[in-house]
Design an enzyme around this catalytic site. Structure first.
Site, PDB file in Angstrom:
ATOM      1  N   THR A 171       5.899  13.403 -16.396  1.00 18.56           N
ATOM      2  CA  THR A 171       5.847  13.763 -14.972  1.00 18.56           C
ATOM      3  C   THR A 171       6.659  15.042 -14.788  1.00 18.56           C
ATOM      4  OG1 THR A 171       5.647  11.490 -14.214  1.00 18.56           O
ATOM      5  CG2 THR A 171       6.705  13.015 -12.697  1.00 18.56           C
ATOM      6  N   ARG A 199      -4.215   2.976  -8.922  1.00 17.05           N
ATOM      7  CA  ARG A 199      -2.755   2.760  -8.967  1.00 17.05           C
ATOM      8  C   ARG A 199      -2.030   4.014  -8.462  1.00 17.05           C
ATOM      9  NH1 ARG A 199       1.754   5.531 -11.608  1.00 17.05           N
ATOM     10  NH2 ARG A 199       3.373   4.025 -12.043  1.00 17.05           N
ATOM     11  N   VAL A 200      -1.127   3.822  -7.537  1.00 18.94           N
ATOM     12  CA  VAL A 200      -0.317   4.937  -7.061  1.00 18.94           C
ATOM     13  C   VAL A 200       1.122   4.681  -7.493  1.00 18.94           C
ATOM     14  CG1 VAL A 200       0.541   6.128  -5.011  1.00 18.94           C
ATOM     15  CG2 VAL A 200      -1.852   5.394  -5.122  1.00 18.94           C
ATOM     16  N   ASP A 202       5.304   6.331  -7.983  1.00 18.13           N
ATOM     17  CA  ASP A 202       6.408   6.757  -7.128  1.00 18.13           C
ATOM     18  C   ASP A 202       6.317   8.222  -6.716  1.00 18.13           C
ATOM     19  OD1 ASP A 202       6.785   7.170 -10.014  1.00 18.13           O
ATOM     20  OD2 ASP A 202       8.560   8.275  -9.369  1.00 18.13           O
ATOM     21  N   THR A 222      11.767  11.115 -12.177  1.00 18.08           N
ATOM     22  CA  THR A 222      10.749  10.826 -13.179  1.00 18.08           C
ATOM     23  C   THR A 222      11.093   9.484 -13.815  1.00 18.08           C
ATOM     24  OG1 THR A 222       9.771  11.508 -15.268  1.00 18.08           O
ATOM     25  CG2 THR A 222      12.037  12.140 -14.917  1.00 18.08           C
ATOM     26  N   GLY A 225       7.278   4.388 -12.689  1.00 19.14           N
ATOM     27  CA  GLY A 225       7.000   4.480 -11.260  1.00 19.14           C
ATOM     28  C   GLY A 225       7.266   3.212 -10.478  1.00 19.14           C
TER      29      GLY A 225
END
Ligand code: GLY
Ligand code: GLY
Length: 311
Positions: A171, A199-200, A202, A222, A225
């Site tokens: 990330t 899926r989402v 953080d 990072t 999530g």
């Protein structure tokens, strides 16, 4: 008011072990992004311009899990999340599950500046991108050989328990403090390899993937999530700063809390409202770079820091 000395910090995600060859490419990428962001600040660009500029460099770099090079979901597709925040007025923009654009962070900024909303997802985000003239690109253009292999390996090893830090690599994010004393953050990711469609994580969630407030400072996070969401890692860290902790102490407290409370690992980069900066992680490694006073500091592993002069 007198100009302040600008600061730009970037990260390229938490990580497990990185091969030596890849490490050099990651290092070059992170240095390039920090330099681009810092130059924007030196030319009196805003903190928001700088974090966007730095993150675009990392999204375009196939070594990182954002934009081109994003990890693949269970269907072998890229779905990306990103968010950005302006510490001056707390305006923020985010997108999630976006597929066919090169730079999700640019779309997040447009959500912040051109809509009355903070967060657009999936089809709505795609329509908004088209209406803003952002070109649609074939999804395959974001997929690399490495990300295909990564998904294959993950599917083969399904059921093998792995530390969080090895599931989620690369990330990207940036924080900045500009000459006018404003702070901002930007975070962008392809998320978690082999994740469910839809899926989402953080990264697009303000307070988890990042936060920026001129009265406190700015942070980009990072790591795993789901763990970061559960503890609101970004806002939690800035809460400790508000309570008078140093950036280092605040980062240590919130990362320790995430580890002890939900067994999650991750990393953070921070700038304070006065232009101090810090980086800290609980994963094995985190590629990072920080530019201030014409010096660039960078590292990947614990206790590793190199400093070079900037022109
Ligand atoms: N722990 C890794 C990442 O978010 O990249
Ligand atoms: N930290 C990035 C993610 O889990 O999506």
């Amino acid at each position: 008011m007198e100009d302040r000395s600008p600061v730009l910090v970037v990260h390229g995600g938490g990580a497990g072990s990185i091969s030596l060859e890849r490490k050099e490419r990651v290092r070059q990428g992170i240095i390039r992004a920090a330099t681009v962001g810092y130059n924007i600040l030196k030319e009196k660009g805003s903190a928001v311009d700088a974090v966007e500029g730095a993150v675009v460099v990392l999204e375009n770099d196939p070594e990182f899990n954002a934009g081109c090079g994003s990890v693949l979901n269970v269907n072998g597709e890229v779905e990306m999340d990103a968010s950005i925040m302006n510490g001056k007025d707390l305006s923020t923009g985010a997108v999630s599950a976006v597929r066919s654009i090169a730079n999700p962070i640019k779309l997040a900024r447009l959500v912040m500046e051109k809509t009355p909303h903070c967060f657009l997802t999936d089809q709505g985000a795609a329509k908004f991108a088209a209406s803003m003239g952002i070109p649609e690109i074939p999804g395959e253009q974001l997929i690399t050989e490495r990300s295909k292999k990564h998904l294959e390996k993950e599917k083969l090893e399904k059921g093998v328990k792995k530390p969080d830090c090895q599931k989620n690599l690369g990330t990207v994010g940036a924080v900045a403090f500009d000459c006018a004393g404003n702070v901002a953050y930007a975070t962008s990711t392809g998320g978690l390899v082999n994740k469910m469609a839809g899926r989402v994580g953080d990264s697009p969630c303000v307070g988890s993937g990042g936060y920026a407030d001129n009265l406190i400072g700015a942070i980009s996070t990072t790591g795993h999530g789901e763990s970061i969401l559960k503890v609101n890692l970004a806002r939690l860290t800035l809460f400790h700063v508000q309570q008078g902790k140093t950036l280092e102490e605040a980062a240590g407290l919130s990362l320790d809390y995430m580890k002890s409370r939900v067994k999650g690992v991750g990393g953070v980069i921070l700038v304070s409202k006065t232009g101090d900066w810090a980086v800290k992680w609980s994963s094995e490694a985190m590629p990072w770079a920080a530019a201030k006073d014409r010096k660039l500091h960078f590292g990947i592993e614990v206790d590793e820091m190199t400093t070079i002069d900037l022109p």
